[in-house]
Design a protein around this motif. Structure first.
Motif, PDB file in Angstrom:
ATOM      1  N   VAL A   1     -40.711  -3.391 -21.398  1.00  0.00           N
ATOM      2  CA  VAL A   1     -39.366  -3.412 -21.984  1.00  0.00           C
ATOM      3  C   VAL A   1     -39.100  -2.196 -22.880  1.00  0.00           C
ATOM      4  O   VAL A   1     -37.979  -2.004 -23.343  1.00  0.00           O
ATOM      5  CB  VAL A   1     -39.086  -4.724 -22.767  1.00  0.00           C
ATOM      6  N   THR A   2     -40.123  -1.347 -23.087  1.00  0.00           N
ATOM      7  CA  THR A   2     -39.969  -0.184 -23.967  1.00  0.00           C
ATOM      8  C   THR A   2     -39.084   0.886 -23.333  1.00  0.00           C
ATOM      9  O   THR A   2     -38.751   0.830 -22.152  1.00  0.00           O
ATOM     10  CB  THR A   2     -41.335   0.442 -24.314  1.00  0.00           C
ATOM     11  N   LYS A   3     -38.759   1.899 -24.141  1.00  0.00           N
ATOM     12  CA  LYS A   3     -37.871   2.979 -23.712  1.00  0.00           C
ATOM     13  C   LYS A   3     -38.377   3.690 -22.450  1.00  0.00           C
ATOM     14  O   LYS A   3     -37.602   4.084 -21.587  1.00  0.00           O
ATOM     15  CB  LYS A   3     -37.695   3.983 -24.848  1.00  0.00           C
ATOM     16  N   SER A   4     -39.681   3.849 -22.309  1.00  0.00           N
ATOM     17  CA  SER A   4     -40.236   4.537 -21.138  1.00  0.00           C
ATOM     18  C   SER A   4     -40.012   3.772 -19.842  1.00  0.00           C
ATOM     19  O   SER A   4     -39.923   4.377 -18.772  1.00  0.00           O
ATOM     20  CB  SER A   4     -41.740   4.757 -21.310  1.00  0.00           C
ATOM     21  N   TRP A   5     -39.928   2.473 -19.922  1.00  0.00           N
ATOM     22  CA  TRP A   5     -39.808   1.658 -18.715  1.00  0.00           C
ATOM     23  C   TRP A   5     -38.371   1.155 -18.544  1.00  0.00           C
ATOM     24  O   TRP A   5     -37.522   1.877 -18.060  1.00  0.00           O
ATOM     25  CB  TRP A   5     -40.835   0.519 -18.733  1.00  0.00           C
ATOM     26  N   PHE A   6     -38.070  -0.088 -18.921  1.00  0.00           N
ATOM     27  CA  PHE A   6     -36.717  -0.632 -18.760  1.00  0.00           C
ATOM     28  C   PHE A   6     -35.755  -0.226 -19.870  1.00  0.00           C
ATOM     29  O   PHE A   6     -34.554  -0.282 -19.690  1.00  0.00           O
ATOM     30  CB  PHE A   6     -36.736  -2.161 -18.696  1.00  0.00           C
ATOM     31  N   ASN A   7     -36.284   0.129 -21.042  1.00  0.00           N
ATOM     32  CA  ASN A   7     -35.449   0.400 -22.209  1.00  0.00           C
ATOM     33  C   ASN A   7     -34.475  -0.767 -22.408  1.00  0.00           C
ATOM     34  O   ASN A   7     -33.253  -0.593 -22.481  1.00  0.00           O
ATOM     35  CB  ASN A   7     -34.704   1.732 -22.086  1.00  0.00           C
ATOM     36  N   ALA A   8     -35.028  -1.962 -22.502  1.00  0.00           N
ATOM     37  CA  ALA A   8     -34.229  -3.186 -22.569  1.00  0.00           C
ATOM     38  C   ALA A   8     -33.354  -3.254 -23.820  1.00  0.00           C
ATOM     39  O   ALA A   8     -32.321  -3.921 -23.799  1.00  0.00           O
ATOM     40  CB  ALA A   8     -35.137  -4.415 -22.487  1.00  0.00           C
ATOM     41  N   ALA A   9     -33.718  -2.539 -24.887  1.00  0.00           N
ATOM     42  CA  ALA A   9     -32.871  -2.535 -26.082  1.00  0.00           C
ATOM     43  C   ALA A   9     -31.532  -1.870 -25.781  1.00  0.00           C
ATOM     44  O   ALA A   9     -30.476  -2.345 -26.200  1.00  0.00           O
ATOM     45  CB  ALA A   9     -33.582  -1.825 -27.229  1.00  0.00           C
ATOM     46  N   ALA A  10     -31.539  -0.767 -25.056  1.00  0.00           N
ATOM     47  CA  ALA A  10     -30.304  -0.050 -24.711  1.00  0.00           C
ATOM     48  C   ALA A  10     -29.660  -0.568 -23.427  1.00  0.00           C
ATOM     49  O   ALA A  10     -28.445  -0.505 -23.263  1.00  0.00           O
ATOM     50  CB  ALA A  10     -30.590   1.442 -24.586  1.00  0.00           C
ATOM     51  N   PHE A  11     -30.478  -1.059 -22.497  1.00  0.00           N
ATOM     52  CA  PHE A  11     -29.992  -1.527 -21.192  1.00  0.00           C
ATOM     53  C   PHE A  11     -30.581  -2.918 -20.928  1.00  0.00           C
ATOM     54  O   PHE A  11     -31.557  -3.049 -20.189  1.00  0.00           O
ATOM     55  CB  PHE A  11     -30.415  -0.564 -20.077  1.00  0.00           C
ATOM     56  N   PRO A  12     -30.012  -3.953 -21.545  1.00  0.00           N
ATOM     57  CA  PRO A  12     -30.626  -5.286 -21.465  1.00  0.00           C
ATOM     58  C   PRO A  12     -30.599  -5.947 -20.089  1.00  0.00           C
ATOM     59  O   PRO A  12     -31.390  -6.846 -19.837  1.00  0.00           O
ATOM     60  CB  PRO A  12     -29.831  -6.113 -22.468  1.00  0.00           C
ATOM     61  N   LYS A  13     -29.710  -5.493 -19.198  1.00  0.00           N
ATOM     62  CA  LYS A  13     -29.588  -6.163 -17.897  1.00  0.00           C
ATOM     63  C   LYS A  13     -29.658  -5.177 -16.740  1.00  0.00           C
ATOM     64  O   LYS A  13     -29.213  -4.052 -16.846  1.00  0.00           O
ATOM     65  CB  LYS A  13     -28.257  -6.914 -17.812  1.00  0.00           C
ATOM     66  N   ALA A  14     -30.190  -5.666 -15.647  1.00  0.00           N
ATOM     67  CA  ALA A  14     -30.067  -5.004 -14.352  1.00  0.00           C
ATOM     68  C   ALA A  14     -28.976  -5.775 -13.623  1.00  0.00           C
ATOM     69  O   ALA A  14     -28.916  -7.004 -13.718  1.00  0.00           O
ATOM     70  CB  ALA A  14     -31.371  -5.078 -13.579  1.00  0.00           C
ATOM     71  N   SER A  15     -28.098  -5.059 -12.912  1.00  0.00           N
ATOM     72  CA  SER A  15     -26.972  -5.713 -12.247  1.00  0.00           C
ATOM     73  C   SER A  15     -26.889  -5.295 -10.780  1.00  0.00           C
ATOM     74  O   SER A  15     -27.131  -4.136 -10.450  1.00  0.00           O
ATOM     75  CB  SER A  15     -25.654  -5.333 -12.930  1.00  0.00           C
ATOM     76  N   PHE A  16     -26.526  -6.255  -9.962  1.00  0.00           N
ATOM     77  CA  PHE A  16     -26.273  -5.984  -8.545  1.00  0.00           C
ATOM     78  C   PHE A  16     -24.896  -6.537  -8.208  1.00  0.00           C
ATOM     79  O   PHE A  16     -24.577  -7.677  -8.552  1.00  0.00           O
ATOM     80  CB  PHE A  16     -27.328  -6.652  -7.656  1.00  0.00           C
ATOM     81  N   VAL A  17     -24.071  -5.738  -7.522  1.00  0.00           N
ATOM     82  CA  VAL A  17     -22.763  -6.182  -7.049  1.00  0.00           C
ATOM     83  C   VAL A  17     -22.732  -5.953  -5.537  1.00  0.00           C
ATOM     84  O   VAL A  17     -22.858  -4.815  -5.075  1.00  0.00           O
ATOM     85  CB  VAL A  17     -21.616  -5.417  -7.740  1.00  0.00           C
ATOM     86  N   ALA A  18     -22.582  -7.037  -4.796  1.00  0.00           N
ATOM     87  CA  ALA A  18     -22.517  -6.946  -3.335  1.00  0.00           C
ATOM     88  C   ALA A  18     -21.172  -6.372  -2.916  1.00  0.00           C
ATOM     89  O   ALA A  18     -20.128  -6.771  -3.441  1.00  0.00           O
ATOM     90  CB  ALA A  18     -22.719  -8.319  -2.709  1.00  0.00           C
ATOM     91  N   LYS A  19     -21.219  -5.431  -1.980  1.00  0.00           N
ATOM     92  CA  LYS A  19     -19.993  -4.842  -1.430  1.00  0.00           C
ATOM     93  C   LYS A  19     -19.713  -5.358  -0.032  1.00  0.00           C
ATOM     94  O   LYS A  19     -18.577  -5.371   0.408  1.00  0.00           O
ATOM     95  CB  LYS A  19     -20.117  -3.317  -1.396  1.00  0.00           C
ATOM     96  N   GLN A  20     -20.775  -5.753   0.688  1.00  0.00           N
ATOM     97  CA  GLN A  20     -20.582  -6.187   2.072  1.00  0.00           C
ATOM     98  C   GLN A  20     -21.692  -7.139   2.495  1.00  0.00           C
ATOM     99  O   GLN A  20     -22.868  -6.937   2.191  1.00  0.00           O
ATOM    100  CB  GLN A  20     -20.603  -4.968   2.994  1.00  0.00           C
ATOM    101  N   PHE A  21     -21.281  -8.205   3.206  1.00  0.00           N
ATOM    102  CA  PHE A  21     -22.199  -9.112   3.894  1.00  0.00           C
ATOM    103  C   PHE A  21     -21.869  -8.973   5.378  1.00  0.00           C
ATOM    104  O   PHE A  21     -20.757  -9.275   5.803  1.00  0.00           O
ATOM    105  CB  PHE A  21     -21.974 -10.565   3.467  1.00  0.00           C
ATOM    106  N   LYS A  22     -22.841  -8.522   6.151  1.00  0.00           N
ATOM    107  CA  LYS A  22     -22.610  -8.311   7.582  1.00  0.00           C
ATOM    108  C   LYS A  22     -23.551  -9.224   8.377  1.00  0.00           C
ATOM    109  O   LYS A  22     -24.777  -9.108   8.258  1.00  0.00           O
ATOM    110  CB  LYS A  22     -22.888  -6.842   7.915  1.00  0.00           C
ATOM    111  N   PRO A  23     -23.010 -10.148   9.179  1.00  0.00           N
ATOM    112  CA  PRO A  23     -23.878 -11.006  10.002  1.00  0.00           C
ATOM    113  C   PRO A  23     -24.666 -10.162  11.004  1.00  0.00           C
ATOM    114  O   PRO A  23     -24.125  -9.245  11.605  1.00  0.00           O
ATOM    115  CB  PRO A  23     -22.885 -11.918  10.727  1.00  0.00           C
TER     116      PRO A  23
END
Length: 187
Positions: free
Chosen positions: A89-111
């Motif tokens: 969680v430190t600055k070198s890795w996730f830097n969770a203090a500054a960037f607490p979340k990872a986010s994914f937004v789906a743009k397309q679902f293709k069968p």
């Protein structure tokens, strides 16, 4: 069986099918998981995230109209030991203090096949956004469904592991991300 009984039976069957076809609109975190695996000094290491949330509107029969967004709380990481949890969680890795979340937004679902889809969307970690594409499978479980899949995340693309960790000789660049999300229809 008279005409009235046949009509009622047909109407009941149609309503039951319609109820099963309701789009998924909620994820059940207690029945869902987000895990990852990678190699550190050539040894496989597994981990998981304990806290995540999703907004979803997905009907397997109308996948192209699906929408989903997903947030993972990076500080909820379980990397296998308290020492690893504290480090990642430190600055070198996730830097969770500054960037607490990872986010994914789906743009397309293709069968791509029955109950299988190709999902394309934007993944943001540490302020870096990249397009990702991965296969997803739908497995019905009564009125609920399980949406599962996996993809390879290149940690270097998101500056995960900076400074002395920027090279991939100790911790590999490829991180296998796996998810299994139990989804429920809207109420």
């Amino acid at each position: 069986m008279n005409l009235l009984h046949k009509t009622l039976a047909l109407a009941a069957t149609a309503l039951a099918l319609q109820a099963q076809a309701a789009p998924y609109q909620a994820i059940v975190p207690a029945k869902s998981s987000v895990t990852f695996s990678y190699k550190q000094m050539g040894v496989a290491v597994d981990g998981r995230f304990k806290k995540f949330a999703a907004q979803v509107n997905f009907d397997p029969a109308k996948a192209e109209a699906g929408k989903a967004s997903f947030d993972v709380e990076l500080a909820s990481v379980d990397a296998g030991s308290s020492e690893a949890d504290d480090e990642v969680v430190t600055k070198s890795w996730f830097n969770a203090a500054a960037f607490p979340k990872a986010s994914f937004v789906a743009k397309q679902f293709k069968p791509t096949a029955p109950n299988q889809y190709e999902v394309t969307g934007s993944l943001t970690i540490k302020g870096q956004t990249r397009e990702v594409k991965f296969p997803m499978k739908h497995t019905a479980q009564g009125k609920d469904g399980v949406l599962s899949g996996s993809f390879i995340l290149k940690r270097g693309d998101f500056n995960i592991g900076e400074g002395m960790w920027a090279k991939f000789d100790v911790v590999a660049n490829d991180i296998q991300v796996n998810f299994s999300l139990t989804a429920q229809p809207g109420k």
